[in-house]
Each structure stands twice: as structure tokens, then as C-alpha cells.
Design a protein around this motif. Structure first.
Motif, mmCIF file in Angstrom:
data_model
loop_
_atom_site.group_PDB
_atom_site.id
_atom_site.type_symbol
_atom_site.label_atom_id
_atom_site.label_comp_id
_atom_site.label_asym_id
_atom_site.label_seq_id
_atom_site.Cartn_x
_atom_site.Cartn_y
_atom_site.Cartn_z
ATOM 1 N N UNK A 21 68.734 22.428 -4.115
ATOM 2 C CA UNK A 21 67.721 21.740 -3.308
ATOM 3 C C UNK A 21 66.905 20.733 -4.088
ATOM 4 N N UNK A 22 67.467 20.275 -5.184
ATOM 5 C CA UNK A 22 66.741 19.406 -6.105
ATOM 6 C C UNK A 22 66.940 17.925 -5.762
ATOM 7 N N UNK A 23 65.839 17.166 -5.849
ATOM 8 C CA UNK A 23 65.899 15.712 -5.664
ATOM 9 C C UNK A 23 65.454 14.964 -6.919
ATOM 10 N N UNK A 24 64.690 15.640 -7.733
ATOM 11 C CA UNK A 24 64.181 15.030 -8.966
ATOM 12 C C UNK A 24 64.397 15.947 -10.158
ATOM 13 N N UNK A 25 64.583 15.325 -11.313
ATOM 14 C CA UNK A 25 64.893 16.089 -12.525
ATOM 15 C C UNK A 25 63.926 15.684 -13.628
ATOM 16 N N UNK A 26 63.221 16.670 -14.178
ATOM 17 C CA UNK A 26 62.402 16.437 -15.370
ATOM 18 C C UNK A 26 63.178 17.007 -16.554
ATOM 19 N N UNK B 115 71.533 9.396 -7.118
ATOM 20 C CA UNK B 115 70.339 9.338 -6.274
ATOM 21 C C UNK B 115 69.178 10.207 -6.716
ATOM 22 N N UNK B 116 69.324 10.873 -7.856
ATOM 23 C CA UNK B 116 68.222 11.717 -8.350
ATOM 24 C C UNK B 116 67.206 10.872 -9.110
ATOM 25 N N UNK B 117 65.951 11.273 -9.009
ATOM 26 C CA UNK B 117 64.932 10.697 -9.875
ATOM 27 C C UNK B 117 64.968 11.473 -11.188
ATOM 28 N N UNK B 118 64.919 10.761 -12.281
ATOM 29 C CA UNK B 118 64.970 11.441 -13.592
ATOM 30 C C UNK B 118 63.770 11.004 -14.424
ATOM 31 N N UNK B 119 63.081 11.974 -14.989
ATOM 32 C CA UNK B 119 61.860 11.699 -15.756
ATOM 33 C C UNK B 119 61.877 12.518 -17.048
ATOM 34 N N UNK B 120 61.465 11.900 -18.133
ATOM 35 C CA UNK B 120 61.373 12.601 -19.416
ATOM 36 C C UNK B 120 60.011 13.289 -19.501
ATOM 37 N N UNK B 121 60.017 14.612 -19.619
ATOM 38 C CA UNK B 121 58.762 15.374 -19.685
ATOM 39 C C UNK B 121 58.739 16.124 -21.009
ATOM 40 N N UNK C 163 51.800 16.281 -12.819
ATOM 41 C CA UNK C 163 51.977 14.848 -13.094
ATOM 42 C C UNK C 163 53.423 14.422 -12.850
ATOM 43 N N UNK C 164 54.355 15.271 -13.265
ATOM 44 C CA UNK C 164 55.777 14.931 -13.119
ATOM 45 C C UNK C 164 56.175 14.820 -11.645
ATOM 46 N N UNK C 165 55.785 15.791 -10.854
ATOM 47 C CA UNK C 165 56.195 15.759 -9.444
ATOM 48 C C UNK C 165 55.511 14.603 -8.707
ATOM 49 N N UNK C 166 54.267 14.335 -9.075
ATOM 50 C CA UNK C 166 53.562 13.199 -8.455
ATOM 51 C C UNK C 166 54.236 11.884 -8.822
ATOM 52 N N UNK C 167 54.630 11.759 -10.088
ATOM 53 C CA UNK C 167 55.294 10.530 -10.539
ATOM 54 C C UNK C 167 56.589 10.309 -9.764
ATOM 55 N N UNK C 168 57.218 11.400 -9.374
ATOM 56 C CA UNK C 168 58.482 11.287 -8.634
ATOM 57 C C UNK C 168 58.258 11.270 -7.125
ATOM 58 N N UNK C 169 57.049 11.553 -6.707
ATOM 59 C CA UNK C 169 56.752 11.581 -5.278
ATOM 60 C C UNK C 169 57.449 12.724 -4.560
#
Ligand SMILES: [Mg+2]
Length: 170
Positions: A25-30, A60-66, A100-106
Motif C-alpha cells: 500500500x506504499x506510494x512514497x519511499x523514504x 510512480x513512487x515518490x522517493x526521499x532521502x531521510x 517532515x518526510x510524509x509532508x514533503x511527499x504529500x
């Protein structure tokens, strides 16, 4: 104790497929830095990590370095990973890092996976924040940090033994 248990475990980040993430169920990845996407304390990406990030973005995933690494290092490695968003000096496992991470990814917490190699930072914080926690085996034992890292890795081993014992009892 269960807050230290990762929801999923993989040998390395490159073993995780887009299909796996969709099933979660993931849309974004930290993603974590040291020993997850880079050789510990270097700017050298692990084999396949840059390609993996690119592929996930294409899927289509959002990817963020945390990362808890300093901001300068976070910024430069985020460029190596394909100019992805980053949060440096994040203070994992504190909740603020994950918010912060989830907000950055919306996204909502449960739509975000945290992928990392440390139970006491990456995984604990992800579980506390209600994110999908994915543990990857650290690429290698830390050469820095000395005794405190050794103690932490030993503890992680014991936690996994307990967790696995619990799993086999079911
Ligand atoms: Mg790490």
C-alpha cells in the motif's frame, strides 16, 4: 519490543520490487543513507542503488532521502541518487523526522515506507510514526562508531532472534 520489529525484511534495497511496495500500500519511499543506499560513511552508492531509485521514480513512487547524516552530506548524496528530495540531520527515530518526510511527499504515514538498516533508528521511528517499516541487512559492519555500534548491532541480533522465535511459534 514489537516497535523494534520491522514489518518487512529484505537482504538489500535492490531486492525490493515495485510490486512488493504496491502490495504494502506504499506510494512514497523514504530511504536511509549509510549501509542502505551507500557504503557506510561514504558517498559511494551501493551497487544498483542509483538505478533502483530511478526505477522506483519511473514506477510512480515518490522517493526521499531521510538521513541523520549532516545536511551537506545529505544534499550531495541526494544528487548522486538522482537529485531526489532529502532531509538531513533528521534525528530518527524522533517522530518529527517522519512527519517532515510524509509532508514533503504529500502522503499519509501508512502510504510511506521507511527503508533502513537500523532497528533503533529507521525501524523504531517508522513504527512509531505508523509508517511501513522495511529493514534491509546492513551492507557491512560500521568501521566508525566503535563500541557503541558493536553493542547496537549485537542487540539487533538478539531482537531478530526473539522475533524469529515468535514467528515460528505461530
Ligand atoms: Mg543506515
Amino acid at each position: 519490543m514489537s516497535m523494534l520489529y520491522p514489518k518487512y525484511r529484505f537482504d538489500s534495497i535492490t531486492q525490493i520490487t515495485a510490486q512488493d511496495l504496491r502490495k504494502m500500500g506504499v506510494l512514497g519511499i523514504a530511504v536511509d543513507l549509510d549501509n542502505t543506499t551507500a557504503i557506510d560513511h561514504t558517498d559511494i552508492p551501493l551497487e544498483g542503488a542509483v538505478e533502483w531509485v530511478l526505477q522506483m521514480k519511473q514506477e510512480g513512487f515518490k522517493v526521499l532521502l531521510l538521513t541523520n547524516a549532516k545536511k551537506d552530506r545529505a544534499r550531495s548524496f541526494s544528487k548522486i541518487l538522482g537529485n531526489i528530495d532529502y532531509i538531513g540531520f533528521s534525528c530518527k527515530p524522533l517522530r518529527t523526522a517522519y512527519i517532515r518526510a510524509k509532508r514533503a511527499m504529500g502522503l499519509k504515514s501508512n502510504q510511506v515506507a521507511m527503508i533502513g538498516d537500523q532497528l533503533f533508528t529507521d525501524i523504531l521511528g517508522a513504527n512509531l510514526a505508523g509508517m511501513v517499516s522495511i529493514y534491509v541487512t546492513p551492507f557491512e559492519m560500521e568501521k566508525r562508531g566503535g563500541k557503541s555500534f558493536e553493542v547496537r548491532r549485537d542487540l539487533e541480533q538478539k531482537i531478530f532472534e526473539r522475533m524469529d522465535a515468535g514467528v515460528t511459534k505461530k
